[in-house]
Scaffold this active site. Structure first.
Site, PDB file in Angstrom:
ATOM      1  N   PHE A 198      -8.817   2.018  -4.936  1.00 35.14           N
ATOM      2  CA  PHE A 198      -7.724   1.055  -5.139  1.00 35.14           C
ATOM      3  C   PHE A 198      -7.307   0.376  -3.834  1.00 35.14           C
ATOM      4  CE2 PHE A 198      -5.124   2.486  -9.133  1.00 35.14           C
ATOM      5  CZ  PHE A 198      -5.809   1.572  -9.902  1.00 35.14           C
ATOM      6  N   GLU A 199      -7.010  -0.927  -3.924  1.00 39.34           N
ATOM      7  CA  GLU A 199      -6.394  -1.679  -2.821  1.00 39.34           C
ATOM      8  C   GLU A 199      -7.141  -1.501  -1.505  1.00 39.34           C
ATOM      9  OE1 GLU A 199      -2.170  -1.155  -2.660  1.00 39.34           O
ATOM     10  OE2 GLU A 199      -1.986  -1.108  -4.831  1.00 39.34           O
ATOM     11  N   GLY A 200      -8.463  -1.489  -1.586  1.00 36.87           N
ATOM     12  CA  GLY A 200      -9.306  -1.320  -0.415  1.00 36.87           C
ATOM     13  C   GLY A 200      -9.877   0.084  -0.375  1.00 36.87           C
TER      14      GLY A 200
ATOM     15  N   ARG B  77       0.809  -1.221   0.000  1.00 41.85           N
ATOM     16  CA  ARG B  77       0.000   0.000   0.000  1.00 41.85           C
ATOM     17  C   ARG B  77       0.842   1.271   0.000  1.00 41.85           C
ATOM     18  NH1 ARG B  77      -3.562  -2.969   3.691  1.00 41.85           N
ATOM     19  NH2 ARG B  77      -5.493  -3.436   2.584  1.00 41.85           N
TER      20      ARG B  77
END
Length: 620
Positions: free
Chosen positions: A409-411, A279
């Site tokens: 994105f990414e959560g 992240r």
């Protein structure tokens, strides 16, 4: 067991349960402000710093001379020569060890490179970060066998592009519903299913695929050229027009069993652990966008004159400029601190990385949105249109569109808050989990009461007073000491508020997402305040008072946001909002939809493309 309970159980099984190293953010949420965990930030080895600086300079030269971001926006394609040129610089193997053909640079320089690239071409930053942060390199570095590392990491470092495939048409952040399967057949697994939003998937050479093996989820390295893999289409989005994102179908795809990463059932744990450091790429690109906004805001606000004054001299605009500049400095501070913590490896940064992603994605979006407002109609106009009529082609609206996805994105921000909440209250759940668990037995509750009594008897008195109550506390930080005292005091107040919430709602607390979201937002502000004070104190050695001025203004702005969030913890419309939303969903207010026409094209809400040819496009 309900679907919700199954999903929660699967997530709980996958999360990393042990805290083997200290965590600054975990203690922050517990009211224990351990500044010594982040200050002074350990310095990198001189040799690593030298190589990192040289690499960032090389990337800057390449971008400046070989990349036309306007062309990427216009054609929606990153030219193959650009991809190959980046590969030649080693940009696809920044953190891959030198023994596997990579540059082996620290995370700090990985993030600084992405910050630079993200300010110039967010699409290229996404290509590089998706490849290294969630693609093949990171899972293999953490969980791969030596044989797997030697087989695949050199290929990744050379520029063979990788992609991460988890999401499905009907599966987002709820992996319990994953339907792609991997069935063991002799020395192979056979994969069947469809994956959605496969960033880099259209041009990828290697894939990390999450698939169900029985009741659990496993991770596999898959050759993108394997028979039975079809890239059904390349998706188009609001922003990031140059990314190669597609829908990938697997039909009886045979994958050697040796390509299983970890053990069967480790897939979700691998994905979650990979993202702890993966992240970090998003705060880097967000910081790049915010810093670019500072430059444009300064140049435009001194050039544009209205009512006899530069627009930047008008207070309404000056406040926006101050917000953009202070926030940009803070986002760089948050990015650098989390990256350096990742390099140092003394701390468990799972919460810090999540906070950095959450905070940076939200604040960068606000910063560039304010830039668009400062630019007025020119902010809404495309760079291409501005150039066509003889003005400087400032892509403010493009960067705003490009940054918007980082909140998803990414959560998504909402999912990130739930993830951080679970980690932040881990100590409470360990001590008193069965007390607030609806289906706990009498024996479990009795044992939990004993544990909880011991924990809270020691913990609650620690929240009464601390260094933040001392006028001389954190004096080494000069004019910023007052803000660190605020962080320390507020950390204890935050912990008390969390305890009150647990006491009030007990097992129902997990559904009070409005309350928990504000708790996390307060913690994120405190983390950012800490990071900016640490950075300013370090930067002041070379830059004098200027970093203090930026940090002081940011902290004053953040304190205002924190005060507002605290007031909303207990005085809000959450219950009314939930009730009203329920009525909306039931159709009670369908009259609100009268007098409009819906331009949407008919089709199922959730579906998959059928037919068509394979649109996979290897870089040539």
């Amino acid at each position: 067991m309900s679907d919700y309970a199954k999903a929660r159980e699967l997530g709980e099984q996958a999360r990393e349960k042990e805290w083997r190293r200290p965590s600054f953010a975990k203690q922050l949420f517990l009211g224990d402000f351990q500044l010594d965990l982040v200050h002074p930030v350990p310095a990198l080895p001189e040799e690593a710093t030298k190589r990192g600086e040289e690499f960032v300079r090389a990337v800057r030269r390449f971008l400046d001379t070989k990349v036309d971001p306007a062309e990427i926006e216009r054609t929606a394609v990153i030219p193959d020569p650009v991809v190959k040129g980046l590969a030649g610089l080693g940009a696809f193997g920044i953190t891959i060890g030198e023994e596997y053909g990579g540059l082996g640079l620290p995370y700090l320089y990985y993030c600084r490179a992405l910050m630079l690239v993200g300010s110039y071409s967010p699409a290229i930053a996404t290509l590089l970060s998706a490849h290294q942060s969630i693609g093949v390199p990171q899972p293999l570095k953490l969980f791969g066998t030596e044989e797997q590392k030697r087989e695949f990491l050199p290929r990744c470092a050379r520029g063979e592009i990788s992609a991460f495939l988890l999401t499905e048409p009907d599966v987002g952040s709820d992996p319990a519903r994953l339907s792609t399967t991997a069935t063991r057949d002799g020395d192979d697994y056979v994969l069947d299913g469809v994956k959605l939003w496969t960033t880099n998937g259209v041009v990828a050479d290697l894939l990390v695929v999450m698939a169900r093996t029985g009741r659990k989820i496993s991770a596999f390295i898959v050759e993108a050229s394997s028979e039975g893999i079809t890239v059904k289409r390349r998706n188009q989005f609001m922003g990031l027009r140059g990314i190669e994102n597609g829908v990938t179908e697997f039909s009886q795809v045979r994958v050697p069993a040796r390509n299983l990463v970890g053990k069967e059932g480790d897939g979700l744990r691998i994905a979650l652990t990979t993202l702890n450091t993966g992240r970090l790429s998003l705060p880097a690109t967000c910081a790049g966008g915010a810093k670019w906004a500072v430059k444009i805001a300064r140049e435009w606000s001194t050039a544009r004159v209205q009512w006899g004054r530069k627009v930047g001299d008008h207070e309404a605009v000056a406040k926006k400029i101050a917000f953009i500049a202070a926030t940009a400095y803070a986002l760089e501070a948050v990015m650098e601190l989390t990256a350096r913590m990742a390099d140092d490896q003394r701390n468990d940064i799972r919460i810090e990385a999540a906070l950095a992603k959450l905070y940076a994605s939200e604040m960068a979006w606000q910063s560039v949105d304010e830039l668009v407002q400062i630019r007025g109609g020119r902010g809404y106009e495309t760079a291409e249109s501005l150039v066509a009529r003889g003005e400087r082609g400032v892509p403010a609206e493009q960067i705003l569109r490009d940054l918007r996805i980082n909140r998803i994105f990414e959560g998504s921000s909402e999912i990130m808050k739930l993830l951080i909440t679970r980690e932040a209250v881990d100590a409470h759940l360990t001590a008193a989990g069965e007390l607030i668990k609806p289906d706990a037995t009498r024996q479990e509750r009795a044992a939990a009461l004993k544990r909880a009594s011991a924990f809270y008897a020691k913990w609650l008195p620690s929240l009464v007073a601390g260094a933040g109550n001392l006028p001389t506390g954190y004096g080494d930080f000069g004019p910023l000491a007052q803000h660190l005292r605020f962080v320390e005091r507020t950390s204890r107040k935050l912990a008390r508020s969390t305890f009150y919430g647990m006491s009030r709602w007990q097992g129902g607390l997990e559904h009070k997402q409005g309350f928990l979201g504000r708790i996390i937002d307060i913690g994120a502000e405190l983390f950012a305040m800490t990071a900016v004070c640490v950075k300013a104190e370090e930067d002041s050695r070379d830059l004098g008072r200027k970093p203090y001025e930026l940090a002081d203004t940011f902290c004053r702005q953040a304190r205002g946001r924190v005060d507002a969030l605290f007031s909303q913890l207990w005085d809000n419309s959450d219950s009314q909002d939930v009730r009203l939303a329920k009525y909306v969903l039931e159709g009670r207010y369908s009259f609100l939809e009268e007098g409009i026409l819906d331009p949407s094209v008919d089709g199922p809400w959730i579906g998959s493309p059928s037919g068509g040819e394979n649109v996979r496009r290897p870089i040539s």
